[in-house]
Design a protein around this motif. Sequence first.
Motif, PDB file in Angstrom:
ATOM      1  N   GLU B 153       0.827  -1.204   0.000  1.00 50.33           N
ATOM      2  CA  GLU B 153       0.000   0.000   0.000  1.00 50.33           C
ATOM      3  C   GLU B 153       0.867   1.262   0.000  1.00 50.33           C
ATOM      4  O   GLU B 153       0.619   2.204  -0.759  1.00 50.33           O
ATOM      5  CB  GLU B 153      -0.913  -0.006   1.232  1.00 50.33           C
ATOM      6  N   VAL B 154       1.895   1.279   0.837  1.00 52.48           N
ATOM      7  CA  VAL B 154       2.721   2.490   0.921  1.00 52.48           C
ATOM      8  C   VAL B 154       3.499   2.701  -0.377  1.00 52.48           C
ATOM      9  O   VAL B 154       3.779   3.829  -0.774  1.00 52.48           O
ATOM     10  CB  VAL B 154       3.654   2.452   2.159  1.00 52.48           C
ATOM     11  N   SER B 155       3.811   1.612  -1.075  1.00 52.20           N
ATOM     12  CA  SER B 155       4.518   1.765  -2.356  1.00 52.20           C
ATOM     13  C   SER B 155       3.614   2.432  -3.384  1.00 52.20           C
ATOM     14  O   SER B 155       4.071   3.232  -4.204  1.00 52.20           O
ATOM     15  CB  SER B 155       4.971   0.408  -2.880  1.00 52.20           C
ATOM     16  N   MET B 156       2.331   2.079  -3.347  1.00 55.40           N
ATOM     17  CA  MET B 156       1.390   2.747  -4.248  1.00 55.40           C
ATOM     18  C   MET B 156       1.288   4.242  -3.900  1.00 55.40           C
ATOM     19  O   MET B 156       1.271   5.102  -4.793  1.00 55.40           O
ATOM     20  CB  MET B 156      -0.002   2.098  -4.158  1.00 55.40           C
ATOM     21  N   THR B 157       1.232   4.529  -2.597  1.00 62.11           N
ATOM     22  CA  THR B 157       1.179   5.923  -2.134  1.00 62.11           C
ATOM     23  C   THR B 157       2.393   6.699  -2.627  1.00 62.11           C
ATOM     24  O   THR B 157       2.295   7.839  -3.098  1.00 62.11           O
ATOM     25  CB  THR B 157       1.147   5.945  -0.589  1.00 62.11           C
ATOM     26  N   LEU B 158       3.538   6.070  -2.494  1.00 69.59           N
ATOM     27  CA  LEU B 158       4.803   6.673  -2.903  1.00 69.59           C
ATOM     28  C   LEU B 158       4.802   7.026  -4.401  1.00 69.59           C
ATOM     29  O   LEU B 158       5.191   8.131  -4.796  1.00 69.59           O
ATOM     30  CB  LEU B 158       5.871   5.622  -2.625  1.00 69.59           C
ATOM     31  N   LEU B 163       4.066  10.893  -8.969  1.00 74.95           N
ATOM     32  CA  LEU B 163       3.289  11.337 -10.137  1.00 74.95           C
ATOM     33  C   LEU B 163       2.708  12.727  -9.900  1.00 74.95           C
ATOM     34  O   LEU B 163       2.685  13.563 -10.806  1.00 74.95           O
ATOM     35  CB  LEU B 163       2.174  10.332 -10.449  1.00 74.95           C
ATOM     36  N   LEU B 164       2.266  12.976  -8.665  1.00 76.17           N
ATOM     37  CA  LEU B 164       1.741  14.306  -8.333  1.00 76.17           C
ATOM     38  C   LEU B 164       2.857  15.344  -8.471  1.00 76.17           C
ATOM     39  O   LEU B 164       2.647  16.454  -8.972  1.00 76.17           O
ATOM     40  CB  LEU B 164       1.188  14.291  -6.903  1.00 76.17           C
ATOM     41  N   GLN B 165       4.042  14.974  -8.037  1.00 81.12           N
ATOM     42  CA  GLN B 165       5.185  15.886  -8.172  1.00 81.12           C
ATOM     43  C   GLN B 165       5.506  16.152  -9.648  1.00 81.12           C
ATOM     44  O   GLN B 165       5.725  17.292 -10.051  1.00 81.12           O
ATOM     45  CB  GLN B 165       6.404  15.298  -7.472  1.00 81.12           C
ATOM     46  N   LEU B 166       5.532  15.072 -10.444  1.00 78.74           N
ATOM     47  CA  LEU B 166       5.794  15.237 -11.881  1.00 78.74           C
ATOM     48  C   LEU B 166       4.755  16.146 -12.522  1.00 78.74           C
ATOM     49  O   LEU B 166       5.087  16.991 -13.357  1.00 78.74           O
ATOM     50  CB  LEU B 166       5.765  13.879 -12.585  1.00 78.74           C
ATOM     51  N   ALA B 167       3.483  15.957 -12.124  1.00 75.22           N
ATOM     52  CA  ALA B 167       2.396  16.750 -12.713  1.00 75.22           C
ATOM     53  C   ALA B 167       2.547  18.229 -12.339  1.00 75.22           C
ATOM     54  O   ALA B 167       2.006  19.095 -13.018  1.00 75.22           O
ATOM     55  CB  ALA B 167       1.040  16.215 -12.247  1.00 75.22           C
ATOM     56  N   ASN B 168       3.285  18.501 -11.249  1.00 76.30           N
ATOM     57  CA  ASN B 168       3.438  19.888 -10.812  1.00 76.30           C
ATOM     58  C   ASN B 168       4.813  20.467 -11.125  1.00 76.30           C
ATOM     59  O   ASN B 168       5.162  21.535 -10.631  1.00 76.30           O
ATOM     60  CB  ASN B 168       3.142  20.006  -9.316  1.00 76.30           C
ATOM     61  N   ARG B 169       5.581  19.737 -11.910  1.00 71.08           N
ATOM     62  CA  ARG B 169       6.863  20.283 -12.334  1.00 71.08           C
ATOM     63  C   ARG B 169       6.605  21.543 -13.159  1.00 71.08           C
ATOM     64  O   ARG B 169       5.666  21.586 -13.962  1.00 71.08           O
ATOM     65  CB  ARG B 169       7.606  19.237 -13.163  1.00 71.08           C
ATOM     66  N   ARG B 180       2.670  19.892   0.548  1.00 69.84           N
ATOM     67  CA  ARG B 180       2.627  19.004   1.707  1.00 69.84           C
ATOM     68  C   ARG B 180       2.116  17.617   1.301  1.00 69.84           C
ATOM     69  O   ARG B 180       2.606  16.601   1.788  1.00 69.84           O
ATOM     70  CB  ARG B 180       1.699  19.580   2.797  1.00 69.84           C
ATOM     71  N   GLU B 181       1.127  17.602   0.419  1.00 71.09           N
ATOM     72  CA  GLU B 181       0.561  16.338  -0.059  1.00 71.09           C
ATOM     73  C   GLU B 181       1.640  15.512  -0.777  1.00 71.09           C
ATOM     74  O   GLU B 181       1.752  14.298  -0.583  1.00 71.09           O
ATOM     75  CB  GLU B 181      -0.592  16.659  -1.031  1.00 71.09           C
ATOM     76  N   ILE B 182       2.421  16.178  -1.603  1.00 72.43           N
ATOM     77  CA  ILE B 182       3.507  15.487  -2.315  1.00 72.43           C
ATOM     78  C   ILE B 182       4.501  14.901  -1.316  1.00 72.43           C
ATOM     79  O   ILE B 182       4.850  13.720  -1.378  1.00 72.43           O
ATOM     80  CB  ILE B 182       4.235  16.456  -3.292  1.00 72.43           C
ATOM     81  N   LEU B 183       4.944  15.733  -0.378  1.00 70.08           N
ATOM     82  CA  LEU B 183       5.923  15.278   0.620  1.00 70.08           C
ATOM     83  C   LEU B 183       5.365  14.145   1.469  1.00 70.08           C
ATOM     84  O   LEU B 183       6.068  13.181   1.791  1.00 70.08           O
ATOM     85  CB  LEU B 183       6.303  16.447   1.542  1.00 70.08           C
ATOM     86  N   ASP B 184       4.098  14.290   1.832  1.00 78.00           N
ATOM     87  CA  ASP B 184       3.486  13.288   2.698  1.00 78.00           C
ATOM     88  C   ASP B 184       3.486  11.926   2.016  1.00 78.00           C
ATOM     89  O   ASP B 184       3.787  10.905   2.635  1.00 78.00           O
ATOM     90  CB  ASP B 184       2.052  13.722   3.030  1.00 78.00           C
ATOM     91  N   ARG B 185       3.169  11.918   0.714  1.00 80.07           N
ATOM     92  CA  ARG B 185       3.107  10.639   0.001  1.00 80.07           C
ATOM     93  C   ARG B 185       4.487  10.145  -0.403  1.00 80.07           C
ATOM     94  O   ARG B 185       4.810   8.977  -0.286  1.00 80.07           O
ATOM     95  CB  ARG B 185       2.245  10.779  -1.260  1.00 80.07           C
ATOM     96  N   LYS B 186       5.296  11.068  -0.893  1.00 85.59           N
ATOM     97  CA  LYS B 186       6.566  10.671  -1.503  1.00 85.59           C
ATOM     98  C   LYS B 186       7.606  10.291  -0.453  1.00 85.59           C
ATOM     99  O   LYS B 186       8.438   9.416  -0.684  1.00 85.59           O
ATOM    100  CB  LYS B 186       7.092  11.844  -2.346  1.00 85.59           C
ATOM    101  N   LEU B 252       9.246  23.590  -7.068  1.00 94.12           N
ATOM    102  CA  LEU B 252       9.136  24.596  -6.011  1.00 94.12           C
ATOM    103  C   LEU B 252       9.140  23.907  -4.649  1.00 94.12           C
ATOM    104  O   LEU B 252       8.517  22.865  -4.486  1.00 94.12           O
ATOM    105  CB  LEU B 252       7.846  25.397  -6.156  1.00 94.12           C
ATOM    106  N   THR B 253       9.843  24.514  -3.677  1.00 94.29           N
ATOM    107  CA  THR B 253       9.849  23.929  -2.332  1.00 94.29           C
ATOM    108  C   THR B 253       9.398  24.971  -1.304  1.00 94.29           C
ATOM    109  O   THR B 253       9.109  26.128  -1.652  1.00 94.29           O
ATOM    110  CB  THR B 253      11.241  23.363  -1.990  1.00 94.29           C
ATOM    111  N   TYR B 254       9.329  24.529  -0.039  1.00 92.52           N
ATOM    112  CA  TYR B 254       8.684  25.308   1.021  1.00 92.52           C
ATOM    113  C   TYR B 254       8.973  26.814   1.007  1.00 92.52           C
ATOM    114  O   TYR B 254       8.034  27.625   0.903  1.00 92.52           O
ATOM    115  CB  TYR B 254       9.033  24.698   2.389  1.00 92.52           C
ATOM    116  N   PRO B 255      10.246  27.230   1.106  1.00 96.54           N
ATOM    117  CA  PRO B 255      10.463  28.685   1.240  1.00 96.54           C
ATOM    118  C   PRO B 255       9.982  29.471   0.021  1.00 96.54           C
ATOM    119  O   PRO B 255       9.475  30.590   0.176  1.00 96.54           O
ATOM    120  CB  PRO B 255      11.979  28.810   1.419  1.00 96.54           C
TER     121      PRO B 255
END
Lengths: 341, 341
Positions: B153-158, B163-169, B180-186, B252-255
């Motif tokens: 399950e966690v591998s699917m989350t990862l 993919l969410l990160q790629l979509a937001n490149r 936060r959602e990306i970090l939480d999953r990845k 893009l990252t936090y700061p």
Amino acid sequence: MHSLLDIPEDLAPVHGALADALQRVGERFDNHLASDLLAVNDLVRHIERYRGKMLRPALVVLSGMACSQTPDDPEACITGDLLVLGAVCEMVHMATLVHDDVLDEAAVRRRGQTVNFLHGNETAVILGDLLIAAAYHLCSTLDDPYPSRAIGEVSMTLCAGELLQLANRDNLSLDMETYREILDRKTAALIGVACRLGARSAGAPEARHNAMDTFGRRLGLAFQIQDDLLDLTGDEGVVGKSVRKDLEKGKLTYPIIDHLAKAEPQRRAATLRLLKRAADGDETAPAELVSVLRNDGAIERARLAAESLVNEARALLVPLAESGPKRYLSRMADAVVQRAF
Amino acid sequence: MHSLLDIPEDLAPVHGALADALQRVGERFDNHLASDLLAVNDLVRHIERYRGKMLRPALVVLSGMACSQTPDDPEACITGDLLVLGAVCEMVHMATLVHDDVLDEAAVRRRGQTVNFLHGNETAVILGDLLIAAAYHLCSTLDDPYPSRAIGEVSMTLCAGELLQLANRDNLSLDMETYREILDRKTAALIGVACRLGARSAGAPEARHNAMDTFGRRLGLAFQIQDDLLDLTGDEGVVGKSVRKDLEKGKLTYPIIDHLAKAEPQRRAATLRLLKRAADGDETAPAELVSVLRNDGAIERARLAAESLVNEARALLVPLAESGPKRYLSRMADAVVQRAF
């Protein structure tokens, strides 16, 4: 695969039950990959175009039916577990297709074609990973831990086969033993496990799991030899995918290995030059090569090797009780080497 | 991670037991990947260079110790299952590193650098797959089916996170919630599962598994925010890997997200121009950008956010009985935001 068969009337009920089961396998597949993220669902839809013959789920379902106590009663044979196992095998297979695409796109790029390589690459790598993860997760939901172990193990075998193949790219001295080893790991092992898990899920005795595993492996080897033959001699329009890719990628296959092993030194040297030209993108080389292989009888010998593997496979079905699913499996085995696509 | 800590004398026994356990985790890791094929073993050795801080196995082992009935008795706490779970988590993590390399090599190639991209790409894809397969197979050998389900399950989350990160490149309007959602999953989900599986393996009650999972997730978020900060502001020589890669890759990252959300329109437009220049490879842009973020206080706010997550994490340890492993975990949490590498 089932759609390649001419279905005689007596097998129509099996055909109908199988088609229905594969439909439900496809639903399990899609449901397990559905995500709460739009970005993921959009990408997962890309995968649908990879779904083809569903050979592995068909073998899971038919092996389960043929090995059950009531082979001709689909209601009793086609259990939820069997459908899950079918979806799992298809997910593992599809993950390899998606990742093969990455490797292949790389080759295409090497020829300077204008594919959106970067985006395709990244998406393919992570989508493939998602499919592998989904396969394992779905498999782990079964009460029986055995399929998880079998699928984990066969996936390692599959990767080892891919690595062995990569290590032998552009190896013009590849011998038949190593070629068989690559095929056995890369293709045959998963097809064997599909048949094994089907038989096991049906409650067949252990000796039968092993026999069905061997049935699947023989079939898988034959299938891959035929696939390689179609890549070499097939017509792009009929095969339905680009052909002559193995030559471009420096992958030697059965007829070439066999021809090189048996050729006189001069003939051998000439064929090696042809292979180099083909790998370098010379567009007339593949047709010349195929003509050499035909005249030598190497194409025919490869076809006979595949046929002989199918015969070995079918012999393993003999001890099974007579039934529709058993006859259907036997016909599928024939279709593997008779297909032109 | 443990090597980043100043170890006070009272924690020396825990440190010794942990170091010994991680050594054994490494052995399980290597043994499970050993192959009968020379080509595979040669390639598997490439993976060794990826093994770094062993954060996830350390968290499995320490969570197991801290949640056991006899936390200060390593002999009793550090079971074979705990070592297997540590190796499994590290394999999953390492698979993501290997596949991240494929994505990153693509970016490097985009700048025209002369990496042997094709060979590296193919090897990395299949090696990563082999690691995933090995992780699942090793996990499925445990008697308890729960870890297989959790790891699947966690591998699917990862993958979904990737993919969410790629979509937001290159998405310059990325908001904090999605980040936060990306970090939480990845990143955070796997670290959470590492702590959960450690606690579970130690026989802790279920509420404790959940608390340890949340502990790991908070720590994971803090870890990734700090990682992103180091990429932005760190010194390549100290961090030990190339920096400013996120800017090159349009991540893009936090700061930056925080700064853009709070900046006046003119300042915002100027920063967006800086980001575009950085993504286009302008070598002076990153330093200018960091200076803007420092003056704005955004770097400091990111640091405080990570610190606050670590405080939340540590608070979750409070109900645990006092012990060396508990104090060690608490110190590790601090180290996550204090590290400069």
